[in-house]
Design an enzyme around this catalytic site. Structure first.
Site, PDB file in Angstrom:
ATOM      1  N   GLU A 106     -12.579   4.137   6.236  1.00 47.40           N
ATOM      2  CA  GLU A 106     -12.514   3.383   7.219  1.00 47.40           C
ATOM      3  C   GLU A 106     -13.177   4.021   7.866  1.00 47.40           C
ATOM      4  O   GLU A 106     -13.923   2.835   8.777  1.00 47.40           O
ATOM      5  CB  GLU A 106     -11.447   3.434   8.383  1.00 47.40           C
ATOM      6  CG  GLU A 106     -10.169   3.234   7.218  1.00 47.40           C
ATOM      7  CD  GLU A 106      -8.569   3.816   7.514  1.00 47.40           C
ATOM      8  OE1 GLU A 106      -7.694   3.042   8.400  1.00 47.40           O
ATOM      9  OE2 GLU A 106      -8.736   4.786   7.694  1.00 47.40           O
ATOM     10  N   ARG A 157      -8.753  -1.738   8.024  1.00 51.92           N
ATOM     11  CA  ARG A 157      -9.845  -0.189   8.191  1.00 51.92           C
ATOM     12  C   ARG A 157      -9.924  -0.023   9.510  1.00 51.92           C
ATOM     13  O   ARG A 157     -10.860   0.135   9.712  1.00 51.92           O
ATOM     14  CB  ARG A 157     -11.039  -0.979   8.043  1.00 51.92           C
ATOM     15  CG  ARG A 157     -10.648  -0.657   6.416  1.00 51.92           C
ATOM     16  CD  ARG A 157     -11.791  -0.703   5.747  1.00 51.92           C
ATOM     17  NE  ARG A 157     -13.052  -0.593   4.860  1.00 51.92           N
ATOM     18  CZ  ARG A 157     -13.824  -1.024   3.979  1.00 51.92           C
ATOM     19  NH1 ARG A 157     -14.235  -1.158   3.653  1.00 51.92           N
ATOM     20  NH2 ARG A 157     -14.356   0.097   2.565  1.00 51.92           N
ATOM     21  N   CYS A 158      -8.755   0.777  10.013  1.00 44.84           N
ATOM     22  CA  CYS A 158      -8.811   2.084  11.714  1.00 44.84           C
ATOM     23  C   CYS A 158      -8.113   2.844  11.875  1.00 44.84           C
ATOM     24  O   CYS A 158      -8.162   3.437  12.606  1.00 44.84           O
ATOM     25  CB  CYS A 158      -7.787   0.520  12.281  1.00 44.84           C
ATOM     26  SG  CYS A 158      -6.234   0.165  11.275  1.00 44.84           S
ATOM     27  N   GLN A 166       0.618  -1.289   0.471  1.00 49.49           N
ATOM     28  CA  GLN A 166      -0.249  -0.040   0.418  1.00 49.49           C
ATOM     29  C   GLN A 166       0.228   0.666  -0.240  1.00 49.49           C
ATOM     30  O   GLN A 166       0.177   2.235  -0.031  1.00 49.49           O
ATOM     31  CB  GLN A 166      -1.246  -0.356   1.257  1.00 49.49           C
ATOM     32  CG  GLN A 166      -1.519  -1.573   1.155  1.00 49.49           C
ATOM     33  CD  GLN A 166      -2.803  -1.265   2.775  1.00 49.49           C
ATOM     34  OE1 GLN A 166      -3.000  -2.350   2.848  1.00 49.49           O
ATOM     35  NE2 GLN A 166      -3.444   0.359   3.379  1.00 49.49           N
TER      36      GLN A 166
HETATM   37  N1  MCN Z   1     -14.211   9.576  -1.690  1.00 48.83           N
HETATM   38  C1  MCN Z   1     -14.613  10.645  -2.298  1.00 48.83           C
HETATM   39  N2  MCN Z   1     -15.916  11.409  -1.603  1.00 48.83           N
HETATM   40  C2  MCN Z   1     -14.808  11.465  -0.568  1.00 48.83           C
HETATM   41  C3  MCN Z   1     -14.085  10.825   0.391  1.00 48.83           C
HETATM   42  C4  MCN Z   1     -14.044   9.648  -0.550  1.00 48.83           C
HETATM   43  O1  MCN Z   1     -15.207  10.340  -3.889  1.00 48.83           O
HETATM   44  N3  MCN Z   1     -15.116  12.814   0.833  1.00 48.83           N
HETATM   45  C5  MCN Z   1     -13.579   8.364  -2.695  1.00 48.83           C
HETATM   46  C6  MCN Z   1     -12.477   8.342  -2.700  1.00 48.83           C
HETATM   47  O2  MCN Z   1     -11.863   9.318  -3.578  1.00 48.83           O
HETATM   48  C7  MCN Z   1     -11.834   7.280  -2.745  1.00 48.83           C
HETATM   49  C8  MCN Z   1     -12.211   6.187  -1.829  1.00 48.83           C
HETATM   50  O3  MCN Z   1     -13.760   6.645  -2.165  1.00 48.83           O
HETATM   51  O4  MCN Z   1     -11.817   6.946  -3.780  1.00 48.83           O
HETATM   52  C9  MCN Z   1     -11.558   6.280  -0.052  1.00 48.83           C
HETATM   53  O5  MCN Z   1     -11.483   6.884   0.012  1.00 48.83           O
HETATM   54  P1  MCN Z   1     -10.502   7.637   1.132  1.00 48.83           P
HETATM   55  O6  MCN Z   1     -12.059   8.130   2.256  1.00 48.83           O
HETATM   56  O7  MCN Z   1      -9.721   9.282   0.854  1.00 48.83           O
HETATM   57  O8  MCN Z   1      -9.864   6.351   1.883  1.00 48.83           O
HETATM   58  P2  MCN Z   1      -7.896   5.870   0.807  1.00 48.83           P
HETATM   59  O9  MCN Z   1      -8.905   6.049  -0.661  1.00 48.83           O
HETATM   60  O10 MCN Z   1      -7.393   6.733   1.233  1.00 48.83           O
HETATM   61  O11 MCN Z   1      -8.640   4.390   0.620  1.00 48.83           O
HETATM   62  C10 MCN Z   1      -7.806   3.553   2.383  1.00 48.83           C
HETATM   63  C11 MCN Z   1      -9.049   3.055   3.125  1.00 48.83           C
HETATM   64  C12 MCN Z   1      -8.688   2.669   3.842  1.00 48.83           C
HETATM   65  S1  MCN Z   1      -7.220   2.922   5.304  1.00 48.83           S
HETATM   66  C13 MCN Z   1      -8.492   1.293   4.402  1.00 48.83           C
HETATM   67  S2  MCN Z   1      -7.978  -0.142   5.571  1.00 48.83           S
HETATM   68  C14 MCN Z   1      -9.811   0.410   3.381  1.00 48.83           C
HETATM   69  C15 MCN Z   1     -10.981   0.783   2.371  1.00 48.83           C
HETATM   70  O12 MCN Z   1      -9.640   2.288   2.562  1.00 48.83           O
HETATM   71  N4  MCN Z   1      -8.860  -0.472   1.888  1.00 48.83           N
HETATM   72  C16 MCN Z   1      -9.469  -1.058   1.321  1.00 48.83           C
HETATM   73  N5  MCN Z   1     -11.542   0.989   1.609  1.00 48.83           N
HETATM   74  C17 MCN Z   1     -11.431   0.191   0.163  1.00 48.83           C
HETATM   75  N6  MCN Z   1     -12.022  -0.226  -0.003  1.00 48.83           N
HETATM   76  C18 MCN Z   1     -10.903  -1.640  -1.100  1.00 48.83           C
HETATM   77  N7  MCN Z   1     -12.090  -1.847  -1.434  1.00 48.83           N
HETATM   78  N8  MCN Z   1     -10.308  -1.933  -0.964  1.00 48.83           N
HETATM   79  C19 MCN Z   1      -9.361  -1.692   0.338  1.00 48.83           C
HETATM   80  O13 MCN Z   1      -8.361  -2.283   0.360  1.00 48.83           O
HETATM   81 CU1  CUM Z   2      -5.234   0.790   9.106  1.00 50.11          CU
HETATM   82  S1  CUM Z   2      -5.945  -0.474   7.697  1.00 50.11           S
HETATM   83 MO1  CUM Z   2      -6.179   1.363   6.219  1.00 50.11          MO
HETATM   84  O1  CUM Z   2      -5.167   2.843   7.067  1.00 50.11           O
HETATM   85  O2  CUM Z   2      -5.063   0.569   5.495  1.00 50.11           O
END
Ligand code: MCN
Ligand code: CUM
Length: 796
Positions: free
Chosen positions: A742, A371-372, A224
């Site tokens: 998360e 997811r934490c 990641q």
């Molecule tokens: N998004 C959006 N509008 C927002 C916030 C987010 O449209 N206001 C969209 C983003 O553009 C992105 C998605 O939602 O496409 C998730 O965005 P974000 O909250 O920024 O999270 P990350 O992209 O950093 O993803 C990490 C997060 C984590 S830490 C874990 S653990 C997890 C999760 O995402 N692992 C996943 N969701 C997952 N979903 C899938 N399918 N697979 C994983 O491994």
């Molecule tokens: Cu703590 S699980 Mo996500 O932050 O990759």
């Protein structure tokens, strides 16, 4: 003259539920995962794992393995030690065995590796390795670890005389003691948040390819955070950083499992360097379940000081976290227990004190993934279970108690009792939307009537606010590397573009949503923007994807780089329109002359001019990079409400309804946000109802296969009713977005457990530890007692 601005939804901009572009290849089976990578001359690596949880290694005899035709290399700890690679540093300033030398410290620990022509030969050869173990007593929970006569698990560390990893505290102890002295009621609760496992569909793996002729090391791997790996390899293996290329191809789910650095990666890299051939390592499911990034496994002693009318006066928390044999948390905060102290951020708690202790046990290292946002899941679970118990102890309504103690909308910025600064939210409004949706008053009536007929209905509320985004760079770093992120945008002459970021999606839909931010900022249709992540040779430096940090940090960088491009395009527009820049206005997709709105040029025309008709003295091209260091974390909020019916005869419970109200600020892609919420709720349901991965008294991992560790299918998964009407834009994010990835997995579990406990009102049962299995519920109802899930599991 009417506006000629583009319709943002039509071009796939902000707020458009654009279909996920990556799914085109995924649903056709055309994804390119690490195991799809096949290189000429590639060899295969398998790992021999320890069958015992704790044992001294008396000898390892690999001679029979070497003799098997097709075997190229057998790696043992002894050989690793000659290259100073038997141990590796962890991201939490501890050390972790790559291949065991002195002792094995958990069942499934890596003992040796075989590299052979194919994986089957390698596996057979692993079985031919003879290891002579002298068993030692296993430690499977913190209480055993703390016993005065407990064997010291980490006797490899000179300074380690016991099994304590750390003692940490935060908050105001004296002030909290005073609050408790003044309390009318003190509510107490002890909980265990059990081990759980992210169990992505794709296990971990790597293909290392060292080319002696060019000295270049290319590693395809399920990570990641590819740039962090490049830096770590450069520092640990002392290879020049420009000669290392980490490629994180498509990832079949990460969920935190793919943040840490695993021995398999290290061994495949060393094997490729020694053999000068590509070496592939693909973990199997059991290997993934028993040895990689666990989550949770933490105990709470919680206390709340309460005034009779319901006001929370203070909170005391003590946690004991089971870290397994190595402290290898891959979390970027400077806090030993991650962001546990985000607990009670949404409540107006005047004073609080948290003590946290970490313990070594004979289990796979873990504690902080899945997811934490680094223990926020536990923080919110403990918080919401404590809040429910407190309201019950006061005889107050669950919703009313929460509403009365919430931080109010005009109280922002708000300093939380443990020192975070939250900046925005509409907590009571989210609760009201949720209560209205579930029909709260009606359900309470129905519940009372049902109870008279012997039916047990329950309603559970959970709320969560999550510090998402890591960094800012002042407070967050990984081994000193500051937390920020980046985006690089190249607009080609025909107005099409390629965007790269330092994040690395694992299924979240970055290829879809980042293009939407560009569309919003520049009016270039999202379909004209290719998004690429995960290759350290092409992507700008960034810290990867975890802690739902991509939108808060990399997503912000996408907006900022688009604005840089727009600023240059404005100069090009002025040149094309033969007016001064000050006379130019912008509307989506187009610059026009203020005094003559009909005269304008599109962003695509500006792009062409950047390569064919730039003004004298202007640097050609339309490309830029932005690094973004956020001023604060983002603070989404959610309310989850579940109703259940418990069968008193069997303890089986069914979800009747689940309502989710998520406020993650501005939503880039509402459909993707809903997908993130549904996925998170399903994981929450799985953790609370069925997922069981624990250890028996002998240290054997129970639940190391998918017969025992259950993933809910569509059949078991309840339906969800999602609400998106509360939107509190993030005040410091360039497009007002907060993270969402998360939230539902963080806030969901307490809603399910609270609902079951609520159904048992009147039995005196205050807690059933997760997973809330039917036999535990039955035991609670039948014997009117709390049911703990702490290992060792009973042998009866
Ligand atoms: N998004 C959006 N509008 C927002 C916030 C987010 O449209 N206001 C969209 C983003 O553009 C992105 C998605 O939602 O496409 C998730 O965005 P974000 O909250 O920024 O999270 P990350 O992209 O950093 O993803 C990490 C997060 C984590 S830490 C874990 S653990 C997890 C999760 O995402 N692992 C996943 N969701 C997952 N979903 C899938 N399918 N697979 C994983 O491994
Ligand atoms: Cu703590 S699980 Mo996500 O932050 O990759």
């Amino acid at each position: 003259m009417t506006s000629q601005a583009l319709d943002e939804i039509k071009i796939g901009g902000l707020g458009s539920s654009r279909k996920r572009v990556e799914d085109d290849r995924f649903i056709r089976g055309k994804g390119n995962y690490t195991d799809d990578v096949v290189l000429p001359g590639m060899l295969h690596m398998e790992i021999l794992r320890s069958p015992l949880p704790h044992a001294r290694i008396k000898s390892i005899d690999a001679s029979k393995a070497w003799e098997i035709p097709g075997v190229h290399l057998v790696l043992t700890g002894e050989m690793m030690a000659t290259r100073n690679l038997a141990w590796m540093p962890t991201l939490s300033y501890d050390t972790q065995a790559v291949l065991a030398t002195d002792k094995v410290r958990f069942q499934g620990q890596e003992v040796a590796c075989v590299i052979a022509d194919d994986p089957y030969i390698a596996k057979d050869a692993c079985e031919a390795i003879e290891v002579d173990y002298e068993p030692l007593p296993p430690i499977v929970n913190p209480w055993q670890a703390l016993a005065p006569d407990a064997p010291v698990i980490r006797d490899d560390k000179v300074s380690q005389a016991d099994n304590v990893v750390y003692n940490w505290e935060v908050g105001d102890k004296a002030g909290t003691d005073r609050a408790f002295a003044q309390a009318d009621v003190i509510s107490k609760l002890e909980l265990h948040y059990p081990r759980s496992h992210p169990s992505p569909i794709e296990c971990c793996g790597s293909v290392a390819d060292f080319n002696r002729a060019t000295s270049k090391l290319t590693v395809y791997m399920t990570t990641q955070a590819p740039h962090i790996i490049r830096a770590a390899v450069a520092m640990v293996a002392e290879l020049p950083e420009q000669m290392i290329r980490i490629i994180s191809p498509d990832i079949g789910g990460g969920f935190g499992n793919k943040v840490p650095i695993y021995p398999g990666y290290v061994c495949s890299i060393l094997a490729s360097i020694l053999l000068e051939r590509p070496v592939k390592w693909i973990e199997d499911k059991t290997g993934n379940l028993i040895s990689t990034g666990f989550a949770r496994d933490i105990y709470l002693k919680g206390e709340m000081a309460l005034r009779r009318d319901g006001k929370i006066l203070g909170v005391r928390m003590h946690t004991d976290a089971d870290h397994g044999a190595f402290f290898s948390d891959a979390q970027p905060s400077k806090f030993k227990i991650g962001l546990m102290h985000s607990a009670f951020a949404a409540y107006d708690v005047p004073v609080a004190h948290l003590t946290a202790r970490g313990l070594y046990t004979n289990k796979a290292p873990g504690g902080v993934a899945y997811r934490c946002s680094f223990r926020v899941t536990e923080a919110m679970f403990f918080q919401e279970r404590m809040v429910q118990a407190a309201a019950d102890d006061l005889g107050m309504d669950q919703a009313e108690f929460r509403r009365m103690n919430f931080v109010k909308d005009d109280d922002f910025p708000h300093r939380t009792p443990f020192g975070f600064l939250t900046d925005s939210g509409q907590y009571a409004k989210c609760l009201d939307v949720g209560l209205a949706a579930i029909g709260y008053e009606n359900f309470r009536k129905e519940q009372a009537e049902a109870r008279e007929r012997g039916r047990l209905l329950g309603l559970g509320i959970s709320t969560m606010t999550e510090p998402l985004g890591a960094g800012n760079s002042r407070e967050y770093d990984i081994l000193g590397i500051k937390m920020f992120d980046s985006a690089d945008l190249k607009v080609h002459m025909t107005g099409k573009a390629i965007l790269r970021t330092g994040a690395r999606g694992q299924g979240q839909g970055h290829e879809t949503t980042w293009a939407q931010i560009v569309a919003h900022e520049l009016g270039i249709p999202a379909d004209d923007v290719t998004v690429e992540e995960g290759d350290t040779d092409t992507a700008p430096f960034g810290m990867g994807t975890y802690a739902s940090r991509s939108t808060p940090v990399a997503g912000a960088a996408v907006a900022m780089v688009s604005r840089k491009i727009r600023a240059k395009a404005r100069k090009l527009a002025a040149h094309l329109l033969e007016v001064s820049e000050e006379d130019i206005e912008w509307e989506l997709g187009r610059f026009y002359v203020r005094s003559s709105p009909g005269r304008g040029v599109t962003i695509q025309e500006c792009a062409m001019a950047a390569y064919s008709n730039m003004p004298d003295g202007m640097e050609p091209g339309l490309e830029n990079t932005a690094y973004y260091d956020p001023p604060n974390l983002t603070w989404p909020f959610a309310v989850y409400i579940v109703t259940v019916e418990v069968d008193p005869e069997t303890g089986v419970w069914d979800v009747l309804r689940m309502v989710a109200v998520d406020d993650c600020g501005v939503r880039i892609n509402p459909m993707i946000v809903e997908g993130q919420i549904m996925g998170g709720l399903t994981e929450a349901y799985a953790m609370s109802s069925m997922q069981f991965i624990t250890f028996d008294a002998d240290g054997n991992c129970v639940g190391s296969n998918y017969m025992d560790y259950l993933l809910p299918s569509a059949w078991e998964t309840p339906g969800y009713e999602l609400h998106s009407e509360v939107v509190t834009p993030c005040p410091h994010h360039p497009i007002g977005a907060k993270g969402i990835g998360e939230c539902a997995a963080v806030g969901g579990p307490a809603a399910f457990v609270n609902a079951v406990i609520d159904a048992l009102t009147g039995t005196g049962v205050r807690n059933i530890d997760m997973p809330v299995l039917p036999d535990r519920v039955w035991e609670a109802i039948t014997y009117r007692r709390d049911v703990s899930g702490a290992p060792p599991v009973r042998q009866d």
